[in-house]
Scaffold this motif. Structure first.
Motif, PDB file in Angstrom:
ATOM      1  N   LYS B 116       0.887  -1.237   0.001  1.00 48.89           N
ATOM      2  CA  LYS B 116       0.012  -0.081  -0.009  1.00 48.89           C
ATOM      3  C   LYS B 116       0.871   1.137  -0.118  1.00 48.89           C
ATOM      4  CE  LYS B 116      -1.744  -0.623   4.281  1.00 48.89           C
ATOM      5  NZ  LYS B 116      -2.302  -0.464   5.667  1.00 48.89           N
ATOM      6  N   LYS B 117       0.333   2.268  -0.352  1.00 48.15           N
ATOM      7  CA  LYS B 117       0.916   3.671  -0.444  1.00 48.15           C
ATOM      8  C   LYS B 117       0.443   4.173   1.125  1.00 48.15           C
ATOM      9  CE  LYS B 117       2.112   7.490  -3.048  1.00 48.15           C
ATOM     10  NZ  LYS B 117       1.977   8.460  -4.136  1.00 48.15           N
ATOM     11  N   ILE B 118       1.491   4.889   1.960  1.00 51.40           N
ATOM     12  CA  ILE B 118       1.031   5.205   3.273  1.00 51.40           C
ATOM     13  C   ILE B 118       0.789   6.747   2.851  1.00 51.40           C
ATOM     14  CG2 ILE B 118       2.334   6.078   5.364  1.00 51.40           C
ATOM     15  CD1 ILE B 118       3.569   3.448   5.316  1.00 51.40           C
ATOM     16  N   LYS B 119      -0.388   7.188   3.471  1.00 53.88           N
ATOM     17  CA  LYS B 119      -0.833   8.602   3.523  1.00 53.88           C
ATOM     18  C   LYS B 119      -0.103   9.441   4.824  1.00 53.88           C
ATOM     19  CE  LYS B 119      -4.948   6.589   4.110  1.00 53.88           C
ATOM     20  NZ  LYS B 119      -6.120   6.470   4.592  1.00 53.88           N
ATOM     21  N   VAL B 120      -0.314  10.577   4.623  1.00 58.95           N
ATOM     22  CA  VAL B 120       0.492  11.661   5.524  1.00 58.95           C
ATOM     23  C   VAL B 120      -0.797  12.552   5.943  1.00 58.95           C
ATOM     24  CG1 VAL B 120       1.955  13.278   5.731  1.00 58.95           C
ATOM     25  CG2 VAL B 120       2.661  11.158   4.464  1.00 58.95           C
ATOM     26  N   LEU B 121      -0.794  12.763   7.221  1.00 61.38           N
ATOM     27  CA  LEU B 121      -1.589  13.913   7.952  1.00 61.38           C
ATOM     28  C   LEU B 121      -0.714  15.004   8.530  1.00 61.38           C
ATOM     29  CD1 LEU B 121      -4.369  11.967   9.854  1.00 61.38           C
ATOM     30  CD2 LEU B 121      -4.871  13.593   7.982  1.00 61.38           C
ATOM     31  N   PRO B 122      -0.337  15.897   7.890  1.00 63.77           N
ATOM     32  CA  PRO B 122       0.294  17.180   8.382  1.00 63.77           C
ATOM     33  C   PRO B 122      -0.674  17.634   9.676  1.00 63.77           C
ATOM     34  CG  PRO B 122      -0.292  17.482   6.038  1.00 63.77           C
ATOM     35  CD  PRO B 122      -0.948  16.575   6.494  1.00 63.77           C
ATOM     36  N   ILE B 123       0.214  18.131  10.539  1.00 68.25           N
ATOM     37  CA  ILE B 123      -0.343  19.034  11.526  1.00 68.25           C
ATOM     38  C   ILE B 123       0.336  20.322  11.383  1.00 68.25           C
ATOM     39  CG2 ILE B 123      -0.771  19.377  14.170  1.00 68.25           C
ATOM     40  CD1 ILE B 123       0.265  16.722  14.656  1.00 68.25           C
ATOM     41  N   VAL B 124      -0.922  21.255  11.203  1.00 70.54           N
ATOM     42  CA  VAL B 124      -0.662  22.531  10.944  1.00 70.54           C
ATOM     43  C   VAL B 124      -0.690  23.372  12.477  1.00 70.54           C
ATOM     44  CG1 VAL B 124      -1.741  24.880  10.118  1.00 70.54           C
ATOM     45  CG2 VAL B 124      -1.418  23.026   8.453  1.00 70.54           C
ATOM     46  N   CYS B 139       0.671  18.661  -1.254  1.00 73.37           N
ATOM     47  CA  CYS B 139       1.813  17.719  -1.340  1.00 73.37           C
ATOM     48  C   CYS B 139       1.541  16.260  -1.561  1.00 73.37           C
ATOM     49  CB  CYS B 139       2.450  17.990  -0.008  1.00 73.37           C
ATOM     50  SG  CYS B 139       3.602  19.531   0.325  1.00 73.37           S
ATOM     51  N   PRO B 140       2.463  15.505  -1.700  1.00 74.77           N
ATOM     52  CA  PRO B 140       2.258  14.011  -2.113  1.00 74.77           C
ATOM     53  C   PRO B 140       1.680  13.492  -0.796  1.00 74.77           C
ATOM     54  CG  PRO B 140       4.396  14.702  -2.727  1.00 74.77           C
ATOM     55  CD  PRO B 140       3.761  15.859  -2.095  1.00 74.77           C
ATOM     56  N   ARG B 141       0.813  12.645  -0.849  1.00 75.25           N
ATOM     57  CA  ARG B 141       0.293  11.681   0.089  1.00 75.25           C
ATOM     58  C   ARG B 141      -0.762  12.337   1.222  1.00 75.25           C
ATOM     59  NH1 ARG B 141       3.783   7.211   0.461  1.00 75.25           N
ATOM     60  NH2 ARG B 141       5.685   7.332  -0.812  1.00 75.25           N
ATOM     61  N   VAL B 142      -0.926  13.660   0.827  1.00 72.27           N
ATOM     62  CA  VAL B 142      -1.645  14.529   1.987  1.00 72.27           C
ATOM     63  C   VAL B 142      -3.009  14.032   1.855  1.00 72.27           C
ATOM     64  CG1 VAL B 142      -2.235  16.669   2.809  1.00 72.27           C
ATOM     65  CG2 VAL B 142       0.040  16.253   2.228  1.00 72.27           C
ATOM     66  N   ASP B 143      -3.662  13.435   3.177  1.00 70.22           N
ATOM     67  CA  ASP B 143      -5.014  12.894   2.831  1.00 70.22           C
ATOM     68  C   ASP B 143      -5.889  13.645   3.876  1.00 70.22           C
ATOM     69  OD1 ASP B 143      -6.779  10.767   2.293  1.00 70.22           O
ATOM     70  OD2 ASP B 143      -6.720  10.269   4.257  1.00 70.22           O
ATOM     71  N   GLY B 144      -5.428  14.851   4.489  1.00 75.27           N
ATOM     72  CA  GLY B 144      -6.161  15.583   5.393  1.00 75.27           C
ATOM     73  C   GLY B 144      -5.073  16.530   6.248  1.00 75.27           C
ATOM     74  N   VAL B 145      -5.658  17.211   7.119  1.00 75.99           N
ATOM     75  CA  VAL B 145      -4.881  18.162   7.883  1.00 75.99           C
ATOM     76  C   VAL B 145      -5.435  18.343   9.440  1.00 75.99           C
ATOM     77  CG1 VAL B 145      -3.951  20.654   8.177  1.00 75.99           C
ATOM     78  CG2 VAL B 145      -4.020  19.779   5.878  1.00 75.99           C
ATOM     79  N   LEU B 146      -4.711  18.266  10.348  1.00 78.91           N
ATOM     80  CA  LEU B 146      -4.978  18.449  11.508  1.00 78.91           C
ATOM     81  C   LEU B 146      -4.735  19.761  12.138  1.00 78.91           C
ATOM     82  CD1 LEU B 146      -6.027  17.467  14.504  1.00 78.91           C
ATOM     83  CD2 LEU B 146      -3.834  16.558  14.685  1.00 78.91           C
ATOM     84  N   CYS B 178      -8.579  22.620   2.767  1.00 74.58           N
ATOM     85  CA  CYS B 178      -8.759  21.067   2.879  1.00 74.58           C
ATOM     86  C   CYS B 178     -10.249  20.851   2.035  1.00 74.58           C
ATOM     87  CB  CYS B 178      -9.152  20.494   4.155  1.00 74.58           C
ATOM     88  SG  CYS B 178      -7.660  20.352   5.184  1.00 74.58           S
ATOM     89  N   LYS B 179     -11.227  21.740   2.204  1.00 73.74           N
ATOM     90  CA  LYS B 179     -12.302  21.327   1.188  1.00 73.74           C
ATOM     91  C   LYS B 179     -11.982  21.688  -0.222  1.00 73.74           C
ATOM     92  CE  LYS B 179     -14.742  20.075   4.453  1.00 73.74           C
ATOM     93  NZ  LYS B 179     -15.813  20.850   5.321  1.00 73.74           N
ATOM     94  N   ALA B 180     -10.999  22.703  -0.668  1.00 74.40           N
ATOM     95  CA  ALA B 180     -10.765  22.850  -1.737  1.00 74.40           C
ATOM     96  C   ALA B 180     -10.074  21.732  -2.724  1.00 74.40           C
ATOM     97  CB  ALA B 180      -9.701  24.038  -2.187  1.00 74.40           C
ATOM     98  N   TYR B 181      -9.602  20.767  -1.788  1.00 78.38           N
ATOM     99  CA  TYR B 181      -8.851  19.501  -2.240  1.00 78.38           C
ATOM    100  C   TYR B 181      -9.702  18.355  -1.806  1.00 78.38           C
ATOM    101  CZ  TYR B 181      -5.705  22.620  -4.721  1.00 78.38           C
ATOM    102  OH  TYR B 181      -5.035  23.541  -5.102  1.00 78.38           O
ATOM    103  N   GLN B 182     -10.777  18.276  -1.454  1.00 73.66           N
ATOM    104  CA  GLN B 182     -11.501  17.384  -1.070  1.00 73.66           C
ATOM    105  C   GLN B 182     -10.790  16.418   0.175  1.00 73.66           C
ATOM    106  OE1 GLN B 182     -11.706  17.445  -4.742  1.00 73.66           O
ATOM    107  NE2 GLN B 182     -13.083  18.824  -4.327  1.00 73.66           N
ATOM    108  N   LEU B 183     -10.061  16.994   1.080  1.00 72.52           N
ATOM    109  CA  LEU B 183      -9.479  16.568   2.153  1.00 72.52           C
ATOM    110  C   LEU B 183     -10.210  16.646   3.429  1.00 72.52           C
ATOM    111  CD1 LEU B 183      -5.761  17.709   1.043  1.00 72.52           C
ATOM    112  CD2 LEU B 183      -6.991  15.434   0.526  1.00 72.52           C
ATOM    113  N   ASP B 184      -9.933  15.783   4.573  1.00 73.73           N
ATOM    114  CA  ASP B 184     -10.134  15.741   5.763  1.00 73.73           C
ATOM    115  C   ASP B 184      -9.547  17.154   6.358  1.00 73.73           C
ATOM    116  OD1 ASP B 184     -12.379  14.012   5.711  1.00 73.73           O
ATOM    117  OD2 ASP B 184     -10.981  12.570   6.835  1.00 73.73           O
ATOM    118  N   ALA B 185     -10.723  18.026   7.051  1.00 69.97           N
ATOM    119  CA  ALA B 185     -10.229  19.290   7.760  1.00 69.97           C
ATOM    120  C   ALA B 185     -10.408  18.579   9.330  1.00 69.97           C
ATOM    121  CB  ALA B 185     -10.881  20.437   7.562  1.00 69.97           C
ATOM    122  N   ILE B 186      -9.429  18.436   9.930  1.00 78.27           N
ATOM    123  CA  ILE B 186      -9.586  17.744  11.400  1.00 78.27           C
ATOM    124  C   ILE B 186      -9.120  18.857  12.435  1.00 78.27           C
ATOM    125  CG2 ILE B 186      -8.758  15.799  13.023  1.00 78.27           C
ATOM    126  CD1 ILE B 186      -7.916  14.415  10.344  1.00 78.27           C
TER     127      ILE B 186
END
Lengths: 83, 285
Positions: B116-124, B139-146, B178-186
């Motif tokens: 599998k390809k591992i996803k990344v959740l960056p913390i802002v 950025c590559p792999r980013v699947d949401g932002v906390l 996040c919404k602009a790129y259909q990612l989870d905004a956590i």
């Protein structure tokens, strides 16, 4: 004599102390010794075997740790000792 | 798609062994702030052997590594990258760190023949990261932002409050990107675990800014978060009616129609669809 420790005496954890010895020796103290002595011993023996270690004394104070916790604490203690 | 994520201290066997029963959509095994600097090796090995014996956990498995500005992250990645994890959480995220992390993960995935390809959740959680968030989400792999409000408040030299006025801009910025790129905004955790009313209000605030999930620091916060980050029954009922009416009008070749006196066009249909997708995923209908 080189010695190292890892873990804790919190519930579900164990405190592992390793020290240099002429051959492997295992000393177990556990709150569930009556039921799990052999299992704890087997985890320690198999981990030492996996790492090809045959000259340490392992003392464990177990507070109900599961197998993976025992293995992790033992490996950390050995790494801290430079093994 | 997540509603809740739960932080679990990486060096705590008692919490680890129950990680799969708390009901979080994702658990975050923490090698960073929850682990004392002298115990990083202990936590790494504990997570490594825990994961080696728990390969089919019923939730997303996330590991928060130490930041790329520390000396710990390489050993963290060496210890935990495997098919048994889904996602790496990166603290103090910057674009340059995300690029570097992608390179390391690509190498490890290849060397270890991951399936599998591992996803990344960056913390802002830095002022500079808030300014960079529109690039972070690309950025590559980013699947949401906390959003990490505690460190951000420290960086901003402001007092962190339960009302959260000091993080309004950051919440908006993270949610918008996040919404602009259909990612989870956590959303950032609510740190008073003994204030359920405050947690409810904080969830409401986060939702009003467009956050679609929230991090928890205690299992007792999960029921509230899971409930509040699901669409309400009223919204689901409305969305189901929109869905049904859309299908009926579409069969007649009509793309825009009126329901309860209000115009239903493509954006409204899409909103209804998003509500139903989330409700269906989490078994609310």
């Amino acid at each position: 004599m080189k010695t190292a420790q890892a873990g804790s005496v919190e519930s579900n954890d164990c405190l592992v102390t390793v020290s240099e010895a002429s051959a492997n020796e295992i000393v177990i103290s556990s709150i569930v010794d009556a039921f799990f002595h052999s299992q704890i011993e087997n985890v320690i023996k198999s981990t030492l075997e996996e790492l090809s270690i045959n000259n340490v004394k392992v003392e464990i104070m177990d507070k109900g740790a599961l197998d993976y916790t025992i293995k992790a604490r033992l490996v950390t203690a050995l790494e801290r000792m430079g093994k | 798609m997540r509603r809740s994520t739960l932080f679990i201290p990486g060096n705590n066997p008692a919490m680890l062994q129950n990680a799969d029963v708390f009901g979080a959509d994702a658990v975050i095994f923490d090698l960073e702030d929850a682990v004392n600097i002298t115990e990083k090796d202990n936590a790494r090995n504990l997570i490594h052997y825990y994961l080696a014996t728990h390969s089919n956990l019923p939730m997303e498995v996330v590991v928060r590594i130490n930041g790329l500005d520390t000396t710990f992250y390489q050993k963290d990645l060496e210890a935990i990258v495997s098919d048994n994890i889904d996602t790496i959480m990166l603290p103090k995220a910057r674009v340059e760190y995300l690029v570097k992390l992608d390179e390391i993960l690509t190498r490890l995935e290849k060397e270890r023949k991951l399936t599998k390809k591992i996803k990344v959740l960056p913390i802002v959680e830095l002022a500079i990261s808030v300014l960079e968030v529109n690039e972070v989400v690309k950025c590559p792999r980013v699947d949401g932002v906390l959003l990490g409000a505690e460190d951000l408040s420290s960086d901003m030299e402001v007092t962190r409050t339960k009302e959260g006025k000091e993080i309004q801009y950051a919440r908006s910025a993270v949610a918008m990107a996040c919404k602009a790129y259909q990612l989870d905004a956590i959303d950032t955790p609510f740190t008073d675990v003994n204030d359920p009313e405050g947690l409810c209000k904080d969830c409401g605030n986060a939702i009003s800014y467009g956050m679609n999930a929230k991090a928890a620091i205690h299992p007792n916060q999960l029921d509230t978060i899971n409930e509040l980050f699901l669409p309400t029954e009223k919204l689901i009922t409305w969305a189901l009616r929109v869905e049904k009416a859309t299908a009926e009008y579409a069969a007649k070749g009509i793309g825009v129609f009126s329901l309860d006196g209000k115009m239903i066009d493509k954006p409204v249909m899409e909103r209804a669809n998003k509500i139903l997708v989330k409700a269906r995923k989490f078994g609310a209908i």
